[in-house]
Design an enzyme around this catalytic site. Structure first.
Site, PDB file in Angstrom:
ATOM      1  N   LYS A 218       0.868  -1.193   0.000  1.00  0.00           N
ATOM      2  CA  LYS A 218       0.000   0.000   0.000  1.00  0.00           C
ATOM      3  C   LYS A 218       0.900   1.236   0.000  1.00  0.00           C
ATOM      4  CE  LYS A 218      -3.864   0.192   2.356  1.00  0.00           C
ATOM      5  NZ  LYS A 218      -4.907   0.281   1.342  1.00  0.00           N
TER       6      LYS A 218
HETATM    7  N1  PMP Z   1      -7.359  -3.009  -2.976  1.00  0.00           N
HETATM    8  C1  PMP Z   1      -6.941  -1.765  -2.734  1.00  0.00           C
HETATM    9  C2  PMP Z   1      -6.322  -0.980  -3.851  1.00  0.00           C
HETATM   10  C3  PMP Z   1      -7.103  -1.192  -1.465  1.00  0.00           C
HETATM   11  O1  PMP Z   1      -6.683   0.055  -1.231  1.00  0.00           O
HETATM   12  C4  PMP Z   1      -7.716  -1.949  -0.459  1.00  0.00           C
HETATM   13  C5  PMP Z   1      -7.927  -1.330   0.900  1.00  0.00           C
HETATM   14  N2  PMP Z   1      -6.843  -1.551   1.748  1.00  0.00           N
HETATM   15  C6  PMP Z   1      -8.120  -3.252  -0.744  1.00  0.00           C
HETATM   16  C7  PMP Z   1      -7.931  -3.746  -2.011  1.00  0.00           C
HETATM   17  C8  PMP Z   1      -8.756  -4.119   0.308  1.00  0.00           C
HETATM   18  O2  PMP Z   1      -7.815  -4.460   1.307  1.00  0.00           O
HETATM   19  P1  PMP Z   1      -8.268  -4.714   2.809  1.00  0.00           P
HETATM   20  O3  PMP Z   1      -9.368  -5.691   2.760  1.00  0.00           O
HETATM   21  O4  PMP Z   1      -7.043  -5.265   3.456  1.00  0.00           O
HETATM   22  O5  PMP Z   1      -8.676  -3.418   3.368  1.00  0.00           O
END
Ligand code: PMP
Length: 309
Positions: free
Chosen positions: A155
């Site tokens: 991220k």
């Molecule tokens: N894809 C992206 C691009 C994201 O920013 C997120 C949010 N973190 C997710 C998928 C989903 O991840 P998570 O379930 O860990 O929040």
């Protein structure tokens, strides 16, 4: 009410937590973040942080990609997050945003020889998309960043310009959310969510090699589907045209929870209403994140409130 942040290795009012204008991460996107939800259980009058340790474990892994040495263990970061949530004392759903960033006041594109730092703040956070009625999506004209460009499993803040391009294009064209294809033309994910489809009673979701962010909510849904509904998830590439004819489709993410997709590119998904499997998974998921299902309490970290409403 004073809102508190964690900044420069201490808790302080948000209004006092400031960074300098030459901060490297501000100019070059050299930072990594997480999004963690605290879910308010009104019946118990209690807040639970959801899978907080997994979020910090992912952050620590992502620090390696960005060559950031974060001097905390996942357990220490969890304790800081709980303490920060306690200090802020919200009696509603919250979102905790930890950020590790190249804090050096330095000009020059690189990852090496730069100081870094860690900060964290909390905001009240309701629904991100409409979890009841579902959302209308388009296939973005922007492609999801490839692993040969910036590692998509991390991220990294700089990546999110790609997501922001897609989200704003979708919104300006009258849709709620964008679905991005990867450079091979396979479905990757939403601008801030992973995607699932229901095909012949089974769940299907793109694999990490299709440049997804490997979501913690994605894993939660795969676990709940298997353990509670006896439904396996197949991880395989999905093409755009398949999306148009699926029985059900939904998005998962910390912000988006489980959001049904009822329309893609002006084609109704199923009968245009929230699908049966989607609804059942949503119910299981909301119970789990609010600490209402004893079988999944190990995913929930309670926060005690110091400030009473
Ligand atoms: N894809 C992206 C691009 C994201 O920013 C997120 C949010 N973190 C997710 C998928 C989903 O991840 P998570 O379930 O860990 O929040």
């Amino acid at each position: 009410m004073v809102e508190y942040a964690y900044f420069n290795k201490q808790f302080m009012p948000v209004s006092e937590a400031k960074i300098g204008i030459m901060t490297h991460a501000l100019h070059y996107g050299t930072a990594c973040f997480e999004g963690i939800r605290g879910n308010w259980n009104g019946d118990e009058g209690k807040m639970y942080l959801f899978r907080v340790k997994e979020h910090f474990e992912r952050l620590l892994k992502n620090c390696r990609i960005l060559k950031i040495g974060l001097p905390y263990t996942a357990d220490e970061l969890c304790r800081l997050a709980v303490e920060l949530a306690e200090m802020n004392g919200y009696a509603e759903d919250i979102y905790i945003r930890p950020l590790v960033y190249k804090s050096a006041q330095a000009v020059g594109v690189r990852l090496h020889n730069l100081e870094d730092d860690f900060l964290m703040f909390v905001v009240p956070f309701g629904n991100y998309l409409d979890v009841e009625k579902g959302c209308r999506c388009c296939i973005s004209s922007w492609r999801r960043i490839d692993d040969t460009m910036i590692p998509p499993r991390a991220k990294i803040t700089g990546i999110y310009v790609n997501n922001a391009m897609a989200k704003t294009e979708a919104w300006e064209n009258g849709f709620d959310e964008a679905i991005l294809l990867n450079m091979d033309g396979h479905v990757s994910e939403g601008s801030g969510e992973n995607i699932f489809i229901v095909v012949d009673g089974k769940l299907v979701t793109p694999p990490p090699s299709d440049n997804i962010l490997v979501g913690i909510t994605r894993d939660t849904i795969m676990t709940l589907a298997r353990q509670e509904l006896g439904i396996e998830t197949v991880e395989r590439s999905v093409d755009r045209n398949e999306l148009y004819v699926v029985d059900e489709c939904f998005l998962t993410g910390t912000a988006a929870h489980v959001t049904p997709v009822v329309d893609i590119d002006h084609r109704m998904i199923g009968d245009g209403k929230v699908g049966d499997i989607t609804r059942r998974l949503q119910d299981l998921y909301f119970d789990a994140i609010k600490g209402k299902n004893p079988d999944y309490l190990h995913w929930c970290t309670p926060v005690s409130r110091k400030v009473l409403a």
